[in-house]
Design a protein around this motif. Structure first.
Motif, PDB file in Angstrom:
ATOM      1  N   ARG A 248       0.828  -1.215   0.000  1.00  0.00           N
ATOM      2  CA  ARG A 248       0.000   0.000   0.000  1.00  0.00           C
ATOM      3  C   ARG A 248       0.862   1.264   0.000  1.00  0.00           C
ATOM      4  NH1 ARG A 248      -4.623  -2.128  -1.762  1.00  0.00           N
ATOM      5  NH2 ARG A 248      -5.270  -3.899  -0.500  1.00  0.00           N
ATOM      6  N   LYS A 249       1.952   1.225  -0.780  1.00  0.00           N
ATOM      7  CA  LYS A 249       2.827   2.385  -0.843  1.00  0.00           C
ATOM      8  C   LYS A 249       2.242   3.446  -1.773  1.00  0.00           C
ATOM      9  CE  LYS A 249       7.125  -0.153   0.045  1.00  0.00           C
ATOM     10  NZ  LYS A 249       8.438  -0.547  -0.496  1.00  0.00           N
ATOM     11  N   SER A 250       2.630   4.692  -1.530  1.00  0.00           N
ATOM     12  CA  SER A 250       2.221   5.807  -2.381  1.00  0.00           C
ATOM     13  C   SER A 250       3.426   6.302  -3.165  1.00  0.00           C
ATOM     14  CB  SER A 250       1.649   6.951  -1.532  1.00  0.00           C
ATOM     15  OG  SER A 250       0.520   6.516  -0.811  1.00  0.00           O
ATOM     16  N   TYR A 251       3.164   6.800  -4.349  1.00  0.00           N
ATOM     17  CA  TYR A 251       4.240   7.261  -5.213  1.00  0.00           C
ATOM     18  C   TYR A 251       3.932   8.662  -5.734  1.00  0.00           C
ATOM     19  CZ  TYR A 251       5.429   2.307  -5.157  1.00  0.00           C
ATOM     20  OH  TYR A 251       5.750   1.045  -4.753  1.00  0.00           O
ATOM     21  N   GLU A 252       4.997   9.362  -6.106  1.00  0.00           N
ATOM     22  CA  GLU A 252       4.852  10.700  -6.663  1.00  0.00           C
ATOM     23  C   GLU A 252       4.310  10.621  -8.090  1.00  0.00           C
ATOM     24  OE1 GLU A 252       5.314  13.600  -5.336  1.00  0.00           O
ATOM     25  OE2 GLU A 252       6.262  13.114  -3.422  1.00  0.00           O
ATOM     26  N   TYR A 253       3.761  11.739  -8.562  1.00  0.00           N
ATOM     27  CA  TYR A 253       3.180  11.756  -9.906  1.00  0.00           C
ATOM     28  C   TYR A 253       4.244  11.475 -10.967  1.00  0.00           C
ATOM     29  CZ  TYR A 253       5.320  16.345 -10.578  1.00  0.00           C
ATOM     30  OH  TYR A 253       6.234  17.347 -10.708  1.00  0.00           O
ATOM     31  N   TRP A 254       5.487  11.964 -10.749  1.00  0.00           N
ATOM     32  CA  TRP A 254       6.535  11.761 -11.747  1.00  0.00           C
ATOM     33  C   TRP A 254       6.952  10.295 -11.839  1.00  0.00           C
ATOM     34  CZ3 TRP A 254      10.894   9.702  -9.630  1.00  0.00           C
ATOM     35  CH2 TRP A 254      11.132   9.941  -8.268  1.00  0.00           C
ATOM     36  N   GLU A 255       6.749   9.544 -10.772  1.00  0.00           N
ATOM     37  CA  GLU A 255       7.057   8.120 -10.824  1.00  0.00           C
ATOM     38  C   GLU A 255       6.064   7.373 -11.707  1.00  0.00           C
ATOM     39  OE1 GLU A 255       9.131   6.572  -6.987  1.00  0.00           O
ATOM     40  OE2 GLU A 255       7.497   7.865  -6.330  1.00  0.00           O
ATOM     41  N   TYR A 256       4.779   7.741 -11.601  1.00  0.00           N
ATOM     42  CA  TYR A 256       3.787   7.147 -12.492  1.00  0.00           C
ATOM     43  C   TYR A 256       4.057   7.557 -13.937  1.00  0.00           C
ATOM     44  CZ  TYR A 256       1.003   5.851  -8.395  1.00  0.00           C
ATOM     45  OH  TYR A 256       0.567   5.291  -7.222  1.00  0.00           O
ATOM     46  N   LEU A 423      14.962  10.988 -16.379  1.00  0.00           N
ATOM     47  CA  LEU A 423      14.001  11.831 -15.667  1.00  0.00           C
ATOM     48  C   LEU A 423      13.812  11.347 -14.233  1.00  0.00           C
ATOM     49  CD1 LEU A 423      11.208  12.502 -18.340  1.00  0.00           C
ATOM     50  CD2 LEU A 423      12.743  14.182 -17.299  1.00  0.00           C
ATOM     51  N   ARG A 424      13.817  10.030 -14.051  1.00  0.00           N
ATOM     52  CA  ARG A 424      13.686   9.478 -12.698  1.00  0.00           C
ATOM     53  C   ARG A 424      14.871   9.882 -11.825  1.00  0.00           C
ATOM     54  NH1 ARG A 424       9.835   5.722 -11.756  1.00  0.00           N
ATOM     55  NH2 ARG A 424      10.970   4.946  -9.946  1.00  0.00           N
ATOM     56  N   VAL A 425      16.071   9.788 -12.402  1.00  0.00           N
ATOM     57  CA  VAL A 425      17.263  10.164 -11.637  1.00  0.00           C
ATOM     58  C   VAL A 425      17.199  11.633 -11.242  1.00  0.00           C
ATOM     59  CG1 VAL A 425      19.773  10.393 -11.733  1.00  0.00           C
ATOM     60  CG2 VAL A 425      18.671   8.392 -12.735  1.00  0.00           C
ATOM     61  N   TYR A 426      16.831  12.496 -12.198  1.00  0.00           N
ATOM     62  CA  TYR A 426      16.755  13.934 -11.932  1.00  0.00           C
ATOM     63  C   TYR A 426      15.700  14.247 -10.880  1.00  0.00           C
ATOM     64  CZ  TYR A 426      15.683  18.863 -12.673  1.00  0.00           C
ATOM     65  OH  TYR A 426      15.430  20.202 -12.487  1.00  0.00           O
ATOM     66  N   ALA A 427      14.499  13.670 -11.044  1.00  0.00           N
ATOM     67  CA  ALA A 427      13.408  13.950 -10.105  1.00  0.00           C
ATOM     68  C   ALA A 427      13.731  13.431  -8.707  1.00  0.00           C
ATOM     69  CB  ALA A 427      12.110  13.327 -10.615  1.00  0.00           C
ATOM     70  N   ARG A 428      14.387  12.288  -8.639  1.00  0.00           N
ATOM     71  CA  ARG A 428      14.710  11.742  -7.321  1.00  0.00           C
ATOM     72  C   ARG A 428      15.741  12.601  -6.610  1.00  0.00           C
ATOM     73  NH1 ARG A 428      15.666   5.450  -6.780  1.00  0.00           N
ATOM     74  NH2 ARG A 428      13.465   5.616  -7.261  1.00  0.00           N
TER      75      ARG A 428
END
Length: 448
Positions: A248-256, A423-428
């Motif tokens: 039941r983890k939540s994720y950021e919009y950029w991850e989706y 993009l994932r690396v940058y956003a993280r």
């Protein structure tokens, strides 16, 4: 009379069923590979990957089960309190350890990166180039050799088509025995933290690591190397799905968003190569299953190692402990099957294969050391960027060397996947900087 005739017919049918059973079993390898069934398929049963998987698993079980029973025996006897003799230190280290845990690291996988001391910019740039070159050279060479060993023949002449090497488990053993040696020497020659974890706990990560590596090698018999690289790059998708459904983890919009881009890119690549039906690029059902197995086992390995790092240990100690059991499991299974001698005879017949297998192991062991050094010097973000570039270069090299055809749509799909990864690396990295500024108790949303 009618009853007797019915019984006779039933027996005849049963005998007929028993006669057909071996033929059906022998046909399964060809059915899984999408080939037509031929009369001589009874001899191909040993080449069916699922059969080999269960055969290897049975070999590992012959070591795991007695070990598990011994551990339970020592724990029930309270051996830690009552044990004596020359074997006591060994049993204590293997079964009980020191049971002293350290504070769990923030990233859960490696010790926190030490802040670099005052040094010139030129020196830091040189170290970064050294790390990048070492990682690229180790893993690009490893990828090219991996495809060469698993998909090409050895000893081919004008009159002899040559033979392929089929035992992926032997390659896993070669990799692990050298990694074990390198890690052992490193631990012996450098100062390491006092070891506290019970040794048997490494066996879980070792077993899953062996199986993930085996699935990775076997998959190349059914799918192309570029497809395998893209599938490994996109394993964040099943990780997010499992996190959402199970934890039941939540994720950021950029991850989706990036997960969706990765899905689109992989789909573009796979669908663009489907019409060609070329033997080296067709993705088969067996290949998909083996890739799924690789992702599952690899995910378990990283999570179990994450838990083990709660004990005070260095990454090289982790490398040593996991490879101790990897060598034990693989050599035991190979000896039980008689495959160790068979693989040795194959190496004696083909010196080129022997050189490839040794170089494959050297690249794997050196690559692991470069991973530890890069993360300790520059952090996980820089390491991730270097390895993402390595995946792109690996696909390019594979296409150039082994002639994999990639359409324009497939190339765009590859580009979409790697853009999403960057993009994932940058956003993280942006999220980590923002989380440091948040007040206590307002941590960021869970990320993968």
């Amino acid at each position: 009379m009618e009853r007797g005739a019915a019984v006779a017919r039933g027996r005849a049918g049963g005998c007929g069923g028993r006669r057909w059973l071996p033929l059906v079993l022998a046909a399964l390898p060809a059915m899984a590979a999408g080939e037509e069934v031929s009369p001589g398929l009874q001899d191909a049963w040993g080449d069916f990957w699922l059969f080999r998987f269960f055969l290897n698993a049975a070999g590992y079980a012959s070591i795991v089960v007695p070990g598990f029973l011994l551990i339970q025996y020592f724990k029930r006897r309270n051996y830690l309190e009552t044990g004596r003799g020359i074997c006591f230190p060994v049993i204590k280290s293997c079964v009980f350890g020191s049971e002293v845990k350290s504070v769990h690291q923030e990233d859960g996988s490696l010790p926190a990166r030490a802040e670099p001391t005052e040094s010139s910019t030129a020196r830091q740039v040189f170290k970064l180039l050294f790390c990048a070159a070492g990682l690229q050279a180790s893993y690009l060479t490893w990828g090219v050799l991996q495809e060469r060993v698993m998909t090409r023949t050895y000893g081919a002449t004008d009159t002899d088509p040559g033979e392929k090497f089929k035992d992926s488990q032997f390659l896993v053993f070669m990799n692990r025995i050298l990694a074990f040696t390198v890690a052992g020497l490193y631990c012996a020659l450098t100062k390491q933290p006092r070891h506290g974890a019970p040794m048997y706990k490494y066996s879980f990560a070792s077993l899953s690591n062996i199986l993930s590596s085996w699935c990775q090698y076997e998959a190349l018999k059914y799918i192309s190397f570029p497809t395998q690289v893209l599938a490994k790059a996109s394993k964040v998708i099943p990780v997010m799905m499992m996190g959402k459904l199970v934890s039941r983890k939540s994720y950021e919009y950029w991850e989706y968003l990036t997960a969706a881009l990765i899905s689109v890119g992989v789909s573009m690549f796979l669908l663009s190569s489907a019409p060609n039906r070329h033997a080296s690029t067709v993705t088969t059902f067996s290949g998909v299953v083996l890739l799924a197995g690789y992702i599952v086992f690899d995910s378990f390995t990283s999570n179990w190692q994450d838990a083990l790092f709660a004990y005070k240990m260095s990454p090289v100690q982790m490398m040593f402990g996991v490879n101790v059991f990897s060598c034990l499991f693989t050599v035991g299974s190979l000896l039980e099957q008689g495959a160790l001698l068979e693989s040795g005879r194959f190496m004696a017949r083909h010196s080129e294969f022997a050189a490839h297998a040794v170089l494959l192991s050297v690249c794997s062991a050196c690559g692991q050391l470069f991973i530890f050094y890069t993360i300790s010097q520059f952090g996980a973000a820089v390491f991730t960027i270097i390895m993402t570039l390595r995946q792109a270069f690996a696909i390019l090299l594979s296409c150039l060397i082994y002639g994999h055809a990639v359409t324009v749509v497939g190339g765009l799909g590859v580009a979409v996947v790697f853009v999403a990864l960057f993009l994932r690396v940058y956003a993280r990295s942006r999220m980590k900087k923002r989380s440091k500024k948040l007040p206590p108790g307002e941590g960021p949303v869970q990320k993968v």
